[in-house]
Design a protein around this motif. Structure first.
Motif, mmCIF file in Angstrom:
data_model
loop_
_atom_site.group_PDB
_atom_site.id
_atom_site.type_symbol
_atom_site.label_atom_id
_atom_site.label_comp_id
_atom_site.label_asym_id
_atom_site.label_seq_id
_atom_site.Cartn_x
_atom_site.Cartn_y
_atom_site.Cartn_z
ATOM 1 N N ASN B 448 43.479 90.488 43.959
ATOM 2 C CA ASN B 448 44.067 89.107 44.164
ATOM 3 C C ASN B 448 43.029 88.326 45.334
ATOM 4 N N ALA B 449 42.135 88.883 45.637
ATOM 5 C CA ALA B 449 41.337 88.150 46.772
ATOM 6 C C ALA B 449 41.297 86.734 46.841
ATOM 7 N N GLU B 450 41.185 86.117 45.693
ATOM 8 C CA GLU B 450 41.153 84.652 45.700
ATOM 9 C C GLU B 450 42.283 84.163 46.360
ATOM 10 N N LYS B 451 43.572 84.503 45.606
ATOM 11 C CA LYS B 451 44.961 84.123 46.089
ATOM 12 C C LYS B 451 45.089 84.312 47.868
ATOM 13 N N VAL B 452 44.561 85.222 48.338
ATOM 14 C CA VAL B 452 44.491 85.685 49.753
ATOM 15 C C VAL B 452 43.749 84.666 50.465
ATOM 16 N N ALA B 453 42.636 84.287 49.817
ATOM 17 C CA ALA B 453 41.887 82.943 50.556
ATOM 18 C C ALA B 453 42.699 81.831 50.541
ATOM 19 N N GLN B 454 43.235 81.316 49.302
ATOM 20 C CA GLN B 454 44.020 80.268 49.391
ATOM 21 C C GLN B 454 45.319 80.380 50.190
ATOM 22 N N LYS B 456 45.431 81.975 53.307
ATOM 23 C CA LYS B 456 44.883 82.003 54.740
ATOM 24 C C LYS B 456 44.509 80.325 54.547
ATOM 25 N N ASP B 457 44.049 79.727 53.900
ATOM 26 C CA ASP B 457 43.728 78.263 53.969
ATOM 27 C C ASP B 457 45.123 77.327 53.896
ATOM 28 N N GLY B 458 46.135 77.871 54.028
ATOM 29 C CA GLY B 458 47.259 77.141 54.170
ATOM 30 C C GLY B 458 48.426 77.163 53.009
ATOM 31 N N LYS B 459 48.280 77.675 51.819
ATOM 32 C CA LYS B 459 48.792 77.578 50.786
ATOM 33 C C LYS B 459 49.905 78.714 50.935
ATOM 34 N N GLU B 460 50.998 78.410 52.004
ATOM 35 C CA GLU B 460 51.932 79.431 52.331
ATOM 36 C C GLU B 460 52.926 79.974 51.175
ATOM 37 N N ALA B 461 53.091 78.992 50.243
ATOM 38 C CA ALA B 461 54.017 79.390 48.908
ATOM 39 C C ALA B 461 53.518 80.511 48.322
ATOM 40 N N LEU B 462 52.366 81.171 48.421
ATOM 41 C CA LEU B 462 51.983 82.032 47.798
ATOM 42 C C LEU B 462 52.266 83.354 48.371
ATOM 43 N N PHE B 463 52.965 83.236 49.518
ATOM 44 C CA PHE B 463 53.605 84.616 50.066
ATOM 45 C C PHE B 463 54.539 85.343 49.110
ATOM 46 N N GLY B 464 55.336 84.432 48.598
ATOM 47 C CA GLY B 464 56.379 84.940 47.462
ATOM 48 C C GLY B 464 55.742 85.635 46.317
ATOM 49 N N PHE B 465 54.634 85.271 45.958
ATOM 50 C CA PHE B 465 54.002 85.975 44.892
ATOM 51 C C PHE B 465 53.241 87.124 45.216
ATOM 52 N N PHE B 466 52.841 87.384 46.657
ATOM 53 C CA PHE B 466 52.601 88.578 46.941
ATOM 54 C C PHE B 466 53.976 89.795 47.398
ATOM 55 N N VAL B 467 55.023 89.264 47.676
ATOM 56 C CA VAL B 467 56.133 89.927 47.699
ATOM 57 C C VAL B 467 56.485 90.558 46.251
ATOM 58 N N GLY B 468 56.527 89.424 45.179
ATOM 59 C CA GLY B 468 56.801 89.975 43.908
ATOM 60 C C GLY B 468 55.994 90.892 43.531
ATOM 61 N N GLN B 469 54.401 90.615 43.539
ATOM 62 C CA GLN B 469 53.707 91.718 42.977
ATOM 63 C C GLN B 469 54.043 93.093 43.658
ATOM 64 N N THR B 470 54.201 93.264 44.857
ATOM 65 C CA THR B 470 54.565 94.424 45.589
ATOM 66 C C THR B 470 55.620 95.017 45.148
ATOM 67 N N MET B 471 56.757 94.311 45.039
ATOM 68 C CA MET B 471 58.105 94.895 44.541
ATOM 69 C C MET B 471 57.857 95.201 43.103
ATOM 70 N N LYS B 472 57.156 94.641 42.311
ATOM 71 C CA LYS B 472 56.711 94.914 40.835
ATOM 72 C C LYS B 472 56.216 96.191 40.808
ATOM 73 N N ALA B 473 55.012 96.455 41.547
ATOM 74 C CA ALA B 473 54.312 97.688 41.853
ATOM 75 C C ALA B 473 54.986 98.862 41.863
ATOM 76 N N MET B 474 56.190 98.628 43.014
ATOM 77 C CA MET B 474 56.858 99.770 43.453
ATOM 78 C C MET B 474 58.312 99.894 42.542
ATOM 79 N N GLN B 475 58.382 99.231 41.516
ATOM 80 C CA GLN B 475 59.519 99.181 40.572
ATOM 81 C C GLN B 475 60.669 98.715 41.144
ATOM 82 N N GLY B 476 60.405 97.786 42.091
ATOM 83 C CA GLY B 476 61.847 97.389 42.858
ATOM 84 C C GLY B 476 62.447 98.089 43.820
ATOM 85 N N LYS B 477 61.454 99.424 44.064
ATOM 86 C CA LYS B 477 62.410 100.247 45.180
ATOM 87 C C LYS B 477 62.058 100.223 46.323
ATOM 88 N N ALA B 478 61.110 99.074 46.665
ATOM 89 C CA ALA B 478 60.618 99.013 48.272
ATOM 90 C C ALA B 478 61.732 98.103 49.140
#
Lengths: 95, 492
Positions: B448-454, B456-478
């Motif tokens: 998600n390089a594009e979103k990472v760039a956004q 870093k440009d200050g769109k901090e609401a995307l943090f939740g998106f990264f958390v969600g993706q990580t949790m999903k990838a780890m089947q909620g076990k992280a």
């Protein structure tokens, strides 16, 4: 205090006692005699006397909360003029 | 709460309500005989010759029924009458073999008391009102009539005949259907805490006679009617609304209210007069010559008082004060004795007061939600308090995340297994393994390089998106905390 024929008939009806007009008429002086006697008793001043509920000092006995009775349906229904399916059956009463 | 008023053509009307609640006293045997009281038995199988009023039978009072009435009186802070007496209330009806009901008119066992109702569901102490209680007396129930089994006959079942009732008579202190509903609920709650009545309105263990009158605000009381045998909180409230509106209509049309007994018909949503018992009010009460006065000694009264449990209001305040629960949670947990008992067993198994908030949240949302779904009461919960506590501990020590705990809970409901066993077998353990989490994060940021760039440009609401993706990838076990920390580092 005294009663008249109408009162006697009302009391009879409340107590479910069938009474002819003549019987009710005859009952009026009898009841009034009794009431007169009770009124005579009422003349005694009992304001300082505790009502007596038994001739020997006694209070109500209590029972333990244990099931000791029941399951006698046949006995309970034995004298019923009419019983069906384990119920007493009576002429239909409905509100 | 704004005052309840009925808008009539001639202005506003105030409603005045008093309730007579008949509560079946919890006892194994009847009030004056040794026959059983169980609900739903074969007709006339729980009837002794005393209950059937055979000649020569004598009533003998059940001490437990006396004890329960006294304890109930104490729970509503009422005056207890150490000397009381039984009277005969005379009338003829097919459900009353004696021709009289043994009751207590002149000298009831319990005198004046009170209870507090809450008018704000969110905070029980925010808006309260005291409702006076006039008296509680003990009396016999009648039998049951069935009219629909035979074209010309009514069938009589005397199983209920002689079962012990408390009649709890309120003062005319209620002014709205909501107040009356709150009163019945509060009374029911207290009876169930005390254990003197199971409060089961469907089985007829509790029913109310509803006295209603209307008046212009500030006027003297109007003439009241009494609607008999209303058997649910909702019906009590409906009865009041319907009957009060009916009275307003009658009065505004120039009529007068007759003091009478009425019936509530929920199917037609109306009350109607029971005209057939015109003579019935002449009950010719007199002291029952079969029964001596009931005298209670100090020891009996002291034992009754000592046996009282902590009551709902006291418990609710303790939950708020000592356990730090919200007013709402404390009210929900204490409304029913069974819920409070379950919660206290849960807290004991947790062994740590600091877990009270987590425990109450879990019980109110997760457990209640599941029981609702399953149509079960808390007494029948497939998950025990000990198992609930084990689950909460696994969350508290970081073994399970909130979402994993919900998964484990679902499996517990299905299988009845212990949470630790489920975690072990299904591999649902939360991981705090930083290496594993870091490598997942790295993959997600790459994808998600594009979103990472956004971001870093200050769109901090995307943090939740990264958390969600990580949790999903780890089947909620992280472990979410670890994920948060590592993500912040990776995105810095």
């Amino acid at each position: 205090m005294s009663v008249d024929t109408a009162t006697v008939k009302k009391i009879a009806s409340l107590a479910r006692i069938a009474m002819s007009d003549a019987d009710a008429e005859a009952m009026v002086p009898e009841l009034n005699n009794i009431l007169g006697w009770i009124e005579q008793l009422g003349e005694v001043d009992t304001s300082q006397v505790q009502p007596m509920t038994a001739v020997i000092p006694n209070t109500l006995r209590l029972r333990d909360d244990v099931v000791t009775d029941g399951n006698v349906r046949d006995k309970v229904l034995a004298n019923a003029p009419r019983a069906e399916h384990g119920f007493f059956a009576v002429p239909k009463v409905i509100e | 709460m704004s005052e309840y008023r009925i808008q009539g053509a001639t202005g506003e009307w105030e409603v005045v309500i008093g309730l007579e609640v008949h509560a079946q006293i919890t006892s194994k045997a009847k009030l004056f005989s040794g026959a059983a009281t169980d609900f739903g038995a074969e007709p006339n199988s729980q009837v002794s010759l005393v209950d059937a009023a055979m000649p020569g039978m004598l009533p003998v009072l059940n001490g437990e029924c006396v004890r329960q009435a006294v304890r109930t009186g104490m729970a509503i802070e009422a005056q207890i009458n150490a000397w009381s007496r039984f009277d005969r209330k005379n009338y003829f009806y097919a459900d009353l073999p004696q021709g009289y009901q043994i009751s207590q008119l002149y000298h009831p066992i319990v005198g004046e008391g009170r209870l507090m109702i809450s008018l704000d569901e969110k905070d029980a102490d925010a808006e309260t009102k005291e409702i006076g209680i006039e008296r509680i007396h003990i009396e016999q129930d009648a039998g049951k009539l069935m009219h629909d089994q035979h074209p010309t006959q009514s069938y009589v079942d005397l199983n209920r005949s002689g079962v012990a009732l408390m009649e709890i008579v309120s003062k005319p202190d209620m002014r709205s259907p909501a107040e009356a509903g709150a009163y019945v609920k509060k009374l029911r709650s207290i009876l169930r805490y005390v254990g003197s009545c199971d409060g089961n309105m469907e089985e007829g263990s509790m029913r109310a006679d509803v006295n209603v009158s209307v008046r212009k605000p500030g006027d003297a009381f109007g003439t009241r009617t009494e609607t008999k045998n209303v058997n649910s909180v909702r019906y009590v409230m409906q009865t009041i609304e319907i009957e009060a509106n009916r009275q307003v209509d009658v009065l505004e049309a120039g009529g007068t209210i007759v003091q009478e007994t009425r019936l509530f018909d929920p199917d037609k949503n109306e009350t109607r007069s029971m005209r057939s018992k015109e003579d019935a009010h002449d009950y010719r009460y007199f002291p029952d010559p079969d029964l001596l006065p009931l005298v209670l000694d100090d020891q009996f009264l002291a034992d009754c008082r000592a046996s009282l449990p902590e009551l709902p209001d006291a418990k609710r305040r303790r939950y708020e004060g000592d356990l730090g629960l919200t007013a709402y949670a404390a009210a929900v947990l204490t409304a029913e004795a069974e819920t409070a008992r379950w919660f206290e067993a849960l807290m004991e198994a947790c062994g740590d007061q600091a877990m009270a908030k987590a425990a109450s949240n879990w019980l109110i949302s997760d457990l209640f939600g599941a029981l609702n779904r399953l149509g079960m009461d808390i007494e029948d919960s497939p998950v025990s308090p000990a198992q609930g506590a084990e689950l909460l501990k696994l969350v508290a020590d970081g073994t399970l995340s909130g979402s994993l705990a919900k998964q484990v809970f679902e499996i517990m409901l299905e299988t009845g297994d212990d949470p630790a066993k489920i975690v072990e077998e299904k591999g649902l353990k939360q991981t705090s393994d930083t290496g594993a989490i870091e490598s997942v994060i790295a993959g997600i940021l790459d994808a998600n390089a594009e979103k990472v760039a956004q971001y870093k440009d200050g769109k901090e609401a995307l943090f939740g998106f990264f958390v969600g993706q990580t949790m999903k990838a780890m089947q909620g076990k992280a472990n979410p905390q670890v994920v948060n920390e590592l993500l912040k580092k990776a995105l810095a």
